[in-house]
Scaffold this motif. Structure first.
Motif, PDB file in Angstrom:
ATOM      1  N   PHE A 135      40.619   4.439 -12.907  1.00 29.33           N
ATOM      2  CA  PHE A 135      40.410   5.434 -14.076  1.00 29.33           C
ATOM      3  C   PHE A 135      39.180   6.312 -13.167  1.00 29.33           C
ATOM      4  O   PHE A 135      38.541   5.802 -12.350  1.00 29.33           O
ATOM      5  CB  PHE A 135      39.851   4.779 -15.397  1.00 29.33           C
ATOM      6  CG  PHE A 135      39.047   3.782 -15.451  1.00 29.33           C
ATOM      7  CD1 PHE A 135      39.218   2.581 -16.139  1.00 29.33           C
ATOM      8  CD2 PHE A 135      37.806   3.320 -14.678  1.00 29.33           C
ATOM      9  CE1 PHE A 135      38.478   1.609 -16.297  1.00 29.33           C
ATOM     10  CE2 PHE A 135      37.178   2.464 -14.648  1.00 29.33           C
ATOM     11  CZ  PHE A 135      37.514   1.226 -15.617  1.00 29.33           C
ATOM     12  N   PHE A 141      48.126  12.453 -23.250  1.00 30.50           N
ATOM     13  CA  PHE A 141      47.540  11.430 -22.618  1.00 30.50           C
ATOM     14  C   PHE A 141      46.870  10.444 -23.813  1.00 30.50           C
ATOM     15  O   PHE A 141      47.191   9.027 -23.901  1.00 30.50           O
ATOM     16  CB  PHE A 141      46.495  11.739 -21.720  1.00 30.50           C
ATOM     17  CG  PHE A 141      45.900  10.433 -20.922  1.00 30.50           C
ATOM     18  CD1 PHE A 141      46.473   9.759 -19.997  1.00 30.50           C
ATOM     19  CD2 PHE A 141      44.647  10.039 -21.236  1.00 30.50           C
ATOM     20  CE1 PHE A 141      46.185   8.671 -19.225  1.00 30.50           C
ATOM     21  CE2 PHE A 141      43.872   9.092 -20.493  1.00 30.50           C
ATOM     22  CZ  PHE A 141      44.966   8.291 -19.803  1.00 30.50           C
ATOM     23  N   SER A 142      45.766  10.804 -24.582  1.00 30.25           N
ATOM     24  CA  SER A 142      45.154   9.850 -25.713  1.00 30.25           C
ATOM     25  C   SER A 142      45.997   9.596 -26.479  1.00 30.25           C
ATOM     26  O   SER A 142      45.761   8.594 -27.198  1.00 30.25           O
ATOM     27  CB  SER A 142      43.830  10.696 -25.973  1.00 30.25           C
ATOM     28  OG  SER A 142      43.137  11.206 -25.013  1.00 30.25           O
ATOM     29  N   MET A 201      48.757   7.910 -25.927  1.00 32.89           N
ATOM     30  CA  MET A 201      49.303   6.736 -25.339  1.00 32.89           C
ATOM     31  C   MET A 201      50.737   6.815 -24.943  1.00 32.89           C
ATOM     32  O   MET A 201      51.528   5.972 -24.984  1.00 32.89           O
ATOM     33  CB  MET A 201      49.299   5.388 -26.434  1.00 32.89           C
ATOM     34  CG  MET A 201      47.722   5.185 -26.898  1.00 32.89           C
ATOM     35  SD  MET A 201      46.648   4.530 -25.560  1.00 32.89           S
ATOM     36  CE  MET A 201      47.171   3.009 -25.363  1.00 32.89           C
ATOM     37  N   ASP A 203      51.401   7.917 -21.882  1.00 28.53           N
ATOM     38  CA  ASP A 203      51.462   8.102 -20.179  1.00 28.53           C
ATOM     39  C   ASP A 203      51.133   6.659 -19.771  1.00 28.53           C
ATOM     40  O   ASP A 203      50.074   6.510 -19.219  1.00 28.53           O
ATOM     41  CB  ASP A 203      50.457   9.077 -19.668  1.00 28.53           C
ATOM     42  CG  ASP A 203      50.770   9.535 -18.251  1.00 28.53           C
ATOM     43  OD1 ASP A 203      51.609   8.787 -17.584  1.00 28.53           O
ATOM     44  OD2 ASP A 203      50.094  10.306 -17.597  1.00 28.53           O
ATOM     45  N   SER A 238      49.959   6.232 -15.955  1.00 33.70           N
ATOM     46  CA  SER A 238      48.591   6.345 -15.378  1.00 33.70           C
ATOM     47  C   SER A 238      47.573   5.842 -16.273  1.00 33.70           C
ATOM     48  O   SER A 238      46.528   5.332 -15.704  1.00 33.70           O
ATOM     49  CB  SER A 238      48.512   7.921 -15.378  1.00 33.70           C
ATOM     50  OG  SER A 238      48.555   8.458 -16.819  1.00 33.70           O
ATOM     51  N   MET A 239      47.757   5.388 -17.288  1.00 34.05           N
ATOM     52  CA  MET A 239      46.848   4.607 -18.236  1.00 34.05           C
ATOM     53  C   MET A 239      46.761   3.100 -17.924  1.00 34.05           C
ATOM     54  O   MET A 239      45.896   2.602 -17.793  1.00 34.05           O
ATOM     55  CB  MET A 239      47.376   4.811 -19.724  1.00 34.05           C
ATOM     56  CG  MET A 239      46.203   4.200 -20.642  1.00 34.05           C
ATOM     57  SD  MET A 239      46.520   4.527 -22.506  1.00 34.05           S
ATOM     58  CE  MET A 239      46.008   6.204 -22.188  1.00 34.05           C
ATOM     59  N   GLY A 255      47.039   4.686 -12.151  1.00 37.38           N
ATOM     60  CA  GLY A 255      45.942   5.652 -12.561  1.00 37.38           C
ATOM     61  C   GLY A 255      45.995   7.008 -11.857  1.00 37.38           C
ATOM     62  O   GLY A 255      47.287   7.646 -12.124  1.00 37.38           O
ATOM     63  N   SER A 282      45.146  14.660 -16.637  1.00 32.42           N
ATOM     64  CA  SER A 282      44.253  13.808 -15.998  1.00 32.42           C
ATOM     65  C   SER A 282      42.792  14.052 -16.426  1.00 32.42           C
ATOM     66  O   SER A 282      41.876  13.289 -16.363  1.00 32.42           O
ATOM     67  CB  SER A 282      44.355  13.714 -14.713  1.00 32.42           C
ATOM     68  OG  SER A 282      43.481  14.808 -14.207  1.00 32.42           O
ATOM     69  N   THR A 290      56.856   3.782 -22.830  1.00 31.54           N
ATOM     70  CA  THR A 290      56.330   4.979 -23.093  1.00 31.54           C
ATOM     71  C   THR A 290      57.269   6.051 -22.159  1.00 31.54           C
ATOM     72  O   THR A 290      57.886   5.743 -21.248  1.00 31.54           O
ATOM     73  CB  THR A 290      54.753   5.337 -22.572  1.00 31.54           C
ATOM     74  OG1 THR A 290      54.921   5.000 -21.133  1.00 31.54           O
ATOM     75  CG2 THR A 290      54.001   4.240 -23.145  1.00 31.54           C
TER      76      THR A 290
END
Length: 364
Positions: A55, A125-126, A128, A130, A133-134, A138, A166, A254
């Motif tokens: 991250f 992204f927030s 949830m 992805d 990457s989460m 990363g 990102s 996801t």
């Protein structure tokens, strides 16, 4: 004399405000560092110290003052930095990740002003969607590839993180509204001023997001249009995407679909990603993902498949160690380039590029 007297007067006013209103200022952050092996970087294999991968390395100051009636004044100042050199990123200056002030209300929503994330970040992204990457590799799992001819302005390669998710490409001079949640639904809108006299639409930006979350299922959609002036010519870069996630016991699935189009050269790329996260125990989880990206004629009709896997072990509530691997395979006459491998020799000399990484990340 007026100046010297105003200092204790201001201090007294601030003290009085702190007595009558509950307020807090929080210092927080994240740090990630590790060693990455790159199979082909400019025609050669390479071992490199790389940080901000699991991250981003962040240093944040945030504050909240209770105004009563479920309302609060809020602010956030967030800096991203390189652990290996101590330098600021992006744009080598302080608080370019986020810097905003505003109001937050339980019933009316949140209104903020400053440099802020658009809804490709906030919703997709927030939200949830992805998982790769989460929970996986990363930064290496964000979308990139043999698409440098996209020529996105202010972009390290022209196509790094081409769907903006990102958070490295926050939008300046923006007003942003996020609604409260109603029966699982919420949304938001952002407008950024271009600041060009006589041309209110030049250099501006617009972003919208729509969210739904109920129980184990969630879905999100987002659109962003940011305008630039390149060589005296106005251009816009448009992104949109949809995503969803579902939690089934120890497994989280996801799915994500995102796009980009640069109007100055009509370059465009779309990508579809599927990720699966297995929570083996409260301390150990495994993530695997597949990503397919496809570009149009402007980017030579290049396409790429990318596969990644990561195993993460939690040493504590704040500190994790992980191992990850990423393989990108482009079409035969293209040069693979995994996201985050930047610089003049960042891309592979051929269609394959493989990364393997061991890292440590902590939060405070």
């Amino acid at each position: 004399m007026r100046t010297t007297r105003s200092i204790p007067a201001a201090a007294a006013l601030l003290f009085a405000a702190s007595v009558h209103a509950q307020s807090s200022v929080t210092l927080s952050g994240m740090i990630d560092a590790g060693v990455t092996y790159v199979s082909n970087q400019g025609g050669h294999s390479n071992f490199r110290f790389d940080d901000g991968i699991g991250f981003p390395n962040l240093f944040s100051l945030s504050g909240r003052e209770d105004l009563g009636g479920g309302a609060a004044a809020i602010f956030k100042l967030e800096n991203q930095f390189m652990l290996g050199t101590g330098s600021f990123i992006p744009q080598q200056s302080l608080f370019t990740r986020e810097a905003f002030v505003g109001f937050d209300s339980n019933t009316l929503g949140r209104l903020t002003l400053g440099r802020q994330y658009d809804f490709m970040v906030d919703s997709l992204f927030s939200g949830m969607n992805d998982g790769a990457s989460m929970f996986g590799a990363g930064l290496y799992d964000f979308r990139a590839g043999p698409f440098n001819k996209l020529a996105i302005p202010e972009n390290p390669t022209g196509a790094m993180d081409w769907d903006r998710m990102s958070g490295d490409m926050a939008i300046s001079n923006a007003i942003k509204y996020n609604s409260p949640v109603y029966d699982g639904f919420s949304g938001g809108v952002l407008y950024a001023f271009g600041g060009v006299p006589g041309s209110i639409g030049t250099n501006n930006a617009v972003s919208v997001g729509l969210n739904y979350a109920q129980g184990a299922f969630g879905a999100n959609a987002a659109y962003t249009n940011q305008k630039y002036i390149v060589g005296g010519i106005s251009t816009s870069v448009r992104n949109w995407g949809v995503g969803a996630h579902y939690d089934a016991g120890p497994f989280t699935t996801t799915v994500l679909f995102t796009t980009v189009r640069n109007s100055i050269n009509n370059g465009s790329v779309w990508g579809a990603q599927l990720a699966e996260v297995w929570h083996i125990s409260p301390f150990l989880f495994l993530c695997g993902s597949w990503l397919y990206m496809n570009g149009n004629a402007t980017v030579d009709n290049n396409h790429a498949n990318q596969f990644s896997a990561a195993l993460t072990y939690a040493l504590s509530k704040r500190t994790l160690t992980y191992v990850s691997a990423v393989w990108q395979r482009a079409n035969a006459d293209a040069q693979a380039q995994i996201n985050g491998i930047v610089g003049p020799d960042g891309m592979s000399s051929g269609p394959n590029q493989v990364l393997a990484r061991v890292g440590l990340k902590t939060m405070f």
